[in-house]
Write a protein that holds these residues in place. Sequence first.
Motif, PDB file in Angstrom:
ATOM      1  N   SER A  69      47.698  60.367  16.628  1.00 51.24           N
ATOM      2  CA  SER A  69      46.824  61.503  16.885  1.00 51.24           C
ATOM      3  C   SER A  69      47.451  62.411  17.938  1.00 51.24           C
ATOM      4  CB  SER A  69      45.469  61.012  17.380  1.00 51.24           C
ATOM      5  OG  SER A  69      45.643  60.431  18.666  1.00 51.24           O
ATOM      6  N   ILE A  70      46.859  63.605  18.067  1.00 48.70           N
ATOM      7  CA  ILE A  70      47.342  64.542  19.094  1.00 48.70           C
ATOM      8  C   ILE A  70      47.268  63.876  20.467  1.00 48.70           C
ATOM      9  CG2 ILE A  70      46.819  66.713  20.264  1.00 48.70           C
ATOM     10  CD1 ILE A  70      47.590  67.617  17.659  1.00 48.70           C
ATOM     11  N   ALA A  71      46.149  63.204  20.726  1.00 44.97           N
ATOM     12  CA  ALA A  71      45.944  62.576  22.043  1.00 44.97           C
ATOM     13  C   ALA A  71      47.009  61.505  22.310  1.00 44.97           C
ATOM     14  CB  ALA A  71      44.543  61.978  22.119  1.00 44.97           C
ATOM     15  N   ASP A  72      47.261  60.671  21.282  1.00 47.11           N
ATOM     16  CA  ASP A  72      48.258  59.609  21.458  1.00 47.11           C
ATOM     17  C   ASP A  72      49.660  60.180  21.613  1.00 47.11           C
ATOM     18  OD1 ASP A  72      46.260  57.804  21.320  1.00 47.11           O
ATOM     19  OD2 ASP A  72      46.611  57.229  19.218  1.00 47.11           O
ATOM     20  N   ALA A  73      49.930  61.238  20.848  1.00 48.12           N
ATOM     21  CA  ALA A  73      51.244  61.878  20.977  1.00 48.12           C
ATOM     22  C   ALA A  73      51.425  62.425  22.384  1.00 48.12           C
ATOM     23  CB  ALA A  73      51.391  62.993  19.943  1.00 48.12           C
ATOM     24  N   ALA A  74      50.345  62.971  22.956  1.00 46.93           N
ATOM     25  CA  ALA A  74      50.420  63.530  24.312  1.00 46.93           C
ATOM     26  C   ALA A  74      50.766  62.434  25.318  1.00 46.93           C
ATOM     27  CB  ALA A  74      49.096  64.194  24.672  1.00 46.93           C
ATOM     28  N   VAL A  75      50.111  61.285  25.176  1.00 50.55           N
ATOM     29  CA  VAL A  75      50.372  60.171  26.101  1.00 50.55           C
ATOM     30  C   VAL A  75      51.809  59.687  25.934  1.00 50.55           C
ATOM     31  CG1 VAL A  75      49.796  57.773  26.635  1.00 50.55           C
ATOM     32  CG2 VAL A  75      47.968  59.442  26.159  1.00 50.55           C
ATOM     33  N   ARG A  76      52.195  59.481  24.678  1.00 52.47           N
ATOM     34  CA  ARG A  76      53.516  58.926  24.422  1.00 52.47           C
ATOM     35  C   ARG A  76      54.636  59.862  24.896  1.00 52.47           C
ATOM     36  NH1 ARG A  76      55.399  57.100  18.532  1.00 52.47           N
ATOM     37  NH2 ARG A  76      53.329  56.191  18.641  1.00 52.47           N
ATOM     38  N   THR A 104      54.331  62.166  27.178  1.00 53.78           N
ATOM     39  CA  THR A 104      53.956  62.693  28.504  1.00 53.78           C
ATOM     40  C   THR A 104      53.880  64.219  28.511  1.00 53.78           C
ATOM     41  OG1 THR A 104      56.258  62.591  29.270  1.00 53.78           O
ATOM     42  CG2 THR A 104      54.852  60.732  29.828  1.00 53.78           C
ATOM     43  N   MET A 105      53.051  64.695  27.610  1.00 57.72           N
ATOM     44  CA  MET A 105      52.772  66.126  27.546  1.00 57.72           C
ATOM     45  C   MET A 105      51.253  66.280  27.599  1.00 57.72           C
ATOM     46  SD  MET A 105      55.219  66.969  24.253  1.00 57.72           S
ATOM     47  CE  MET A 105      54.955  68.735  24.102  1.00 57.72           C
ATOM     48  N   THR A 106      50.791  67.496  27.897  1.00 54.79           N
ATOM     49  CA  THR A 106      49.356  67.732  27.783  1.00 54.79           C
ATOM     50  C   THR A 106      49.014  67.872  26.304  1.00 54.79           C
ATOM     51  OG1 THR A 106      49.533  70.136  27.828  1.00 54.79           O
ATOM     52  CG2 THR A 106      49.364  69.006  29.956  1.00 54.79           C
ATOM     53  N   GLU A 107      47.728  67.656  25.972  1.00 53.22           N
ATOM     54  CA  GLU A 107      47.327  67.809  24.570  1.00 53.22           C
ATOM     55  C   GLU A 107      47.559  69.239  24.096  1.00 53.22           C
ATOM     56  OE1 GLU A 107      43.627  66.269  23.227  1.00 53.22           O
ATOM     57  OE2 GLU A 107      43.778  64.465  24.456  1.00 53.22           O
ATOM     58  N   GLY A 108      47.309  70.183  24.991  1.00 52.92           N
ATOM     59  CA  GLY A 108      47.530  71.592  24.630  1.00 52.92           C
ATOM     60  C   GLY A 108      48.982  71.848  24.267  1.00 52.92           C
ATOM     61  N   ALA A 109      49.894  71.273  25.068  1.00 57.30           N
ATOM     62  CA  ALA A 109      51.326  71.470  24.802  1.00 57.30           C
ATOM     63  C   ALA A 109      51.712  70.818  23.476  1.00 57.30           C
ATOM     64  CB  ALA A 109      52.152  70.900  25.952  1.00 57.30           C
ATOM     65  N   VAL A 110      51.087  69.670  23.182  1.00 61.70           N
ATOM     66  CA  VAL A 110      51.375  69.000  21.907  1.00 61.70           C
ATOM     67  C   VAL A 110      50.925  69.885  20.749  1.00 61.70           C
ATOM     68  CG1 VAL A 110      50.734  67.060  20.418  1.00 61.70           C
ATOM     69  CG2 VAL A 110      51.297  66.657  22.816  1.00 61.70           C
ATOM     70  N   ARG A 111      49.723  70.451  20.884  1.00 59.20           N
ATOM     71  CA  ARG A 111      49.211  71.328  19.819  1.00 59.20           C
ATOM     72  C   ARG A 111      50.129  72.519  19.597  1.00 59.20           C
ATOM     73  NH1 ARG A 111      44.014  69.776  18.657  1.00 59.20           N
ATOM     74  NH2 ARG A 111      43.084  68.581  20.363  1.00 59.20           N
ATOM     75  N   VAL A 112      50.557  73.146  20.696  1.00 64.80           N
ATOM     76  CA  VAL A 112      51.425  74.326  20.581  1.00 64.80           C
ATOM     77  C   VAL A 112      52.747  73.934  19.918  1.00 64.80           C
ATOM     78  CG1 VAL A 112      52.777  76.003  21.896  1.00 64.80           C
ATOM     79  CG2 VAL A 112      50.385  75.580  22.500  1.00 64.80           C
TER      80      VAL A 112
END
Lengths: 181, 212
Positions: free
Chosen positions: A148-155, A157-165
Amino acid sequence: MSQRGAGWADLMRAANGGDADAYRRVLREIAAALRPLVRRGLVRAGRPAADIEDVVQEVLLAVHLKRHTWDSARPIEPWVYTIARYKLVDALRRRAGKFDLPIEDFSETLAAEGESPALSGQDVARHLAQLPPGQRAVVHAVAVEGVSIADAAVRLTMTEGAVRVALHRGLATLARALGQD
Amino acid sequence: MRTDELVHALVADRAAVQAPLGRQVALAIAIGFAISAGLFWMALGPRPDIAAAAVTVRFDLKITQALLLATTAVALVLRLAQPGADTGLQKAVLAAAPILLIVAVVAELLIVPASQWQAKMIGSNALICLTVIPLLSLPLLAALLLVLRRGAPTSRAAAGAVAGLVAGGLGAALYATHCTDDSPLFVAVWYSIAIGGVTVLGAALGRSVLRW
């Protein structure tokens, strides 16, 4: 046909409202409906049917990135099929100069594929490798590993917003690169 | 990559959706027009007798034709950028401005003695007209092409050409407030050539710029 079209329109409207399941379903159904069309187009042009899934994936990307050009008050089928035709013609034109085998050599492959379609393409993966590292990591995590976006952010080490962008930019870059292949 | 994997990524990206194309095009036209109008104001400005001119039929017709062309072309270009959208009505309506121009030309030929036709047609500002209309159209054309890239035009040259009609029409409307040649004979020749040039440029640029 019109029954299915209404179904797609309902699903797409739900998807535009944020419904992930509806979006997944409509994208899968569109992909399934496109395969025979793309196969016919490729075979008629004397191209290997092995390219089917590459074209289908290119159309799906276009459907996704251009879905604001569908007027939700209008039928969705003409919109989907016009995009598919445009992308198919474009793909055939781009592939026209490339290595090709006579269609006879593929008759066996064609038959075999009809039984168990290989729902995998080469082009997206190839262009994925060319993406900037940040976008590549995000697209790979979300698509291939299915996190998920949230898990990708954790893995990552990015913010969820940065992952989405990064995900959106990555997909847009992929679509552009596929179009210039 | 498997198609299902791609679908997963697309679903995850579902929140990133653009504003409807109509709104984006409206914004592009507003910005492009503001730039063109600013340039026009600094370089030329309206004719000194504009208040008197504004109550003459010929002046009003000139402005109306240009604005009519721009609005009907906007309606068509929006449809051209939306795959599968029906364009029949918009294509038919696009003929409104040319028809109005032809009617105006016929009326002018009936009203004005034949001995003056040539002088009316050649006017006094033809070269400026041919230069200024395309120049004023360029910011609009650039803004429109940029925003149309976010659309999905399947006939890229046609979409670019109609964007050229929008830009040319608005550029002509601006220039028309400066130009003192109000005869439909002048408008039919020189405005048409100027707008036609912008249209051809739009088609040529559209073919490559509007790829998606």
